[in-house]
Design a protein around this motif. Sequence first.
Motif, short mmCIF file in Angstrom:
data_model
loop_
_atom_site.label_atom_id
_atom_site.label_comp_id
_atom_site.label_asym_id
_atom_site.label_seq_id
_atom_site.Cartn_x
_atom_site.Cartn_y
_atom_site.Cartn_z
N THR A 119 -11.41 23.83 3.15
CA THR A 119 -11.78 23.11 4.37
C THR A 119 -13.27 22.77 4.35
OG1 THR A 119 -12.19 25.20 5.54
CG2 THR A 119 -9.99 24.23 5.73
N ASP A 120 -13.64 21.75 5.14
CA ASP A 120 -15.06 21.41 5.24
C ASP A 120 -15.74 22.30 6.29
OD1 ASP A 120 -14.32 20.44 7.72
OD2 ASP A 120 -14.44 18.32 7.15
N ASP A 121 -16.97 21.97 6.63
CA ASP A 121 -17.74 22.80 7.57
C ASP A 121 -17.12 22.85 8.96
OD1 ASP A 121 -19.53 23.28 5.55
OD2 ASP A 121 -20.90 21.67 6.14
N ALA A 126 -10.44 19.51 3.49
CA ALA A 126 -11.35 18.60 2.80
C ALA A 126 -10.62 17.49 2.07
CB ALA A 126 -12.24 19.38 1.83
N PHE A 127 -9.44 17.83 1.53
CA PHE A 127 -8.67 16.86 0.75
C PHE A 127 -7.21 16.89 1.21
CE2 PHE A 127 -12.08 18.66 -1.84
CZ PHE A 127 -12.79 17.51 -2.16
N SER A 162 -12.98 12.73 -5.06
CA SER A 162 -13.87 12.11 -4.06
C SER A 162 -13.18 11.01 -3.27
CB SER A 162 -15.12 11.54 -4.75
OG SER A 162 -15.91 12.57 -5.28
N ALA A 165 -11.49 12.47 -0.26
CA ALA A 165 -12.27 13.30 0.66
C ALA A 165 -12.31 12.67 2.04
CB ALA A 165 -13.69 13.47 0.12
N SER A 167 -14.70 13.49 4.34
CA SER A 167 -16.07 13.42 4.84
C SER A 167 -17.05 13.65 3.69
CB SER A 167 -16.30 14.49 5.91
OG SER A 167 -16.26 15.78 5.33
N ALA A 170 -17.45 17.27 2.48
CA ALA A 170 -16.51 17.82 1.51
C ALA A 170 -17.01 17.56 0.09
CB ALA A 170 -15.12 17.20 1.70
N SER A 173 -20.12 19.66 -0.73
CA SER A 173 -19.80 21.04 -1.09
C SER A 173 -19.42 21.15 -2.56
CB SER A 173 -18.65 21.56 -0.22
OG SER A 173 -19.01 21.58 1.15
N ILE A 306 -13.54 26.18 -2.96
CA ILE A 306 -14.04 24.82 -3.05
C ILE A 306 -13.90 24.34 -4.50
CG2 ILE A 306 -16.13 23.36 -2.93
CD1 ILE A 306 -15.10 24.07 -0.22
#
Length: 381
Positions: A119-121, A126-127, A162, A165, A167, A170, A173, A306
């Motif tokens: 996951t992102d922040d 994330a994907f 990419s 992604a 964001s 992501a 990271s 990640i």
Amino acid sequence: MPKTKNKQINSSRFRELIYQFFDIFKEERKFIIITAFLFLLAGVIYPFPEVAMWFGFVLAAYSAVSNDSIQTIGTFIASNAERKWYVLWLYIGGIFLVTVTVGWWINSGDVTYGRLQATDDNGVLAFPQPNEFAFLQIAAPVFLLVLTRLRMPVSTTFLLLSSFAVSPGAVASVIGKSINAYFLAFGLGLIVWLSISRFTAKYFKGKASKKWIVAQWITSGILWSVWIMQDAANIAIYLPRTLDTLQFIGFSAVVFLGLGLIFYLKGDKIQDIVNEKSEVRDIRSATIIDFVYALILVYKLFVSVIPMSTTWVFIGLLGGRELGFRIREKVKSKSKKKRIKEAFAMIGKDLGLATIGLVISVIIATSVNPEFKNQILELFE
């Protein structure tokens, strides 16, 4: 008179460039025709998600493994060049099947060992699994095939992930973890080979004993298995996050057969990146390289889920190794300076080519995802 000479020189150079272009086209015409056809096919298929999903996966499976083969099985191929290709294939292919089967079983259908669950922040996947595809997402593996043909050790993680992604965070990271791993690998490679290069130069002579052959096969197998745990996400990104039995069989069969083709081609042109490094054809040196590389991947495997560019780890390790090896060479002062400069040139070339892949991946990501593009532009406002 000088102007006439300049015109003649320019005309001569232009003709040379034209001749070189036609020579390249003649030599690579089959590959050019195939890639052009694949780009066309990607344009036709991408609006149909079910078909595009498997088409993108098949292309990603071959292109990712063929580009990344230099990292994991490159030294294995180089140091076992005298052995039958299908023996090497069955060994490496068998390890692949065992690794993904265990992952699929213990992770309830996830063959990426949690990499696509990152996951992102903000706690968002994330994907995430795509429900539809853009042309560039399906065409990305074809770009990777072209870059591989040009002997560029680009990051398949950056280039393929990419574009999916959600964001910039992501991608940031992934980039941050990869750059950190590059410097870790470079430093470790430098320290290790500063310590052992004179020992290896003195004692790694003649034919290696059977113990080294066994050690290299075991080490290469472990490295390959850990690499799959790290990078299976790059090719499974097109597929559902959990695979049913039939989907898993399709996934495994495609990659297994693709490995066979790579071994049949002996790594193809990108294998030269490994072959040009000092002493990698010696099975003892190859074993040490694979062992150190595997240690780094195992460490990074447990740091976080990640995804990470193993390409950057590999070129960092080879770069540090090459520099350490040349610093410790017993040669005259002038020769040593020249050799060290050559090492830095090699390091710069590999890093530059990998950076090209990073730039291309960001361009693809911003072209595919308008929201991603807007967030990138906001960073520069």
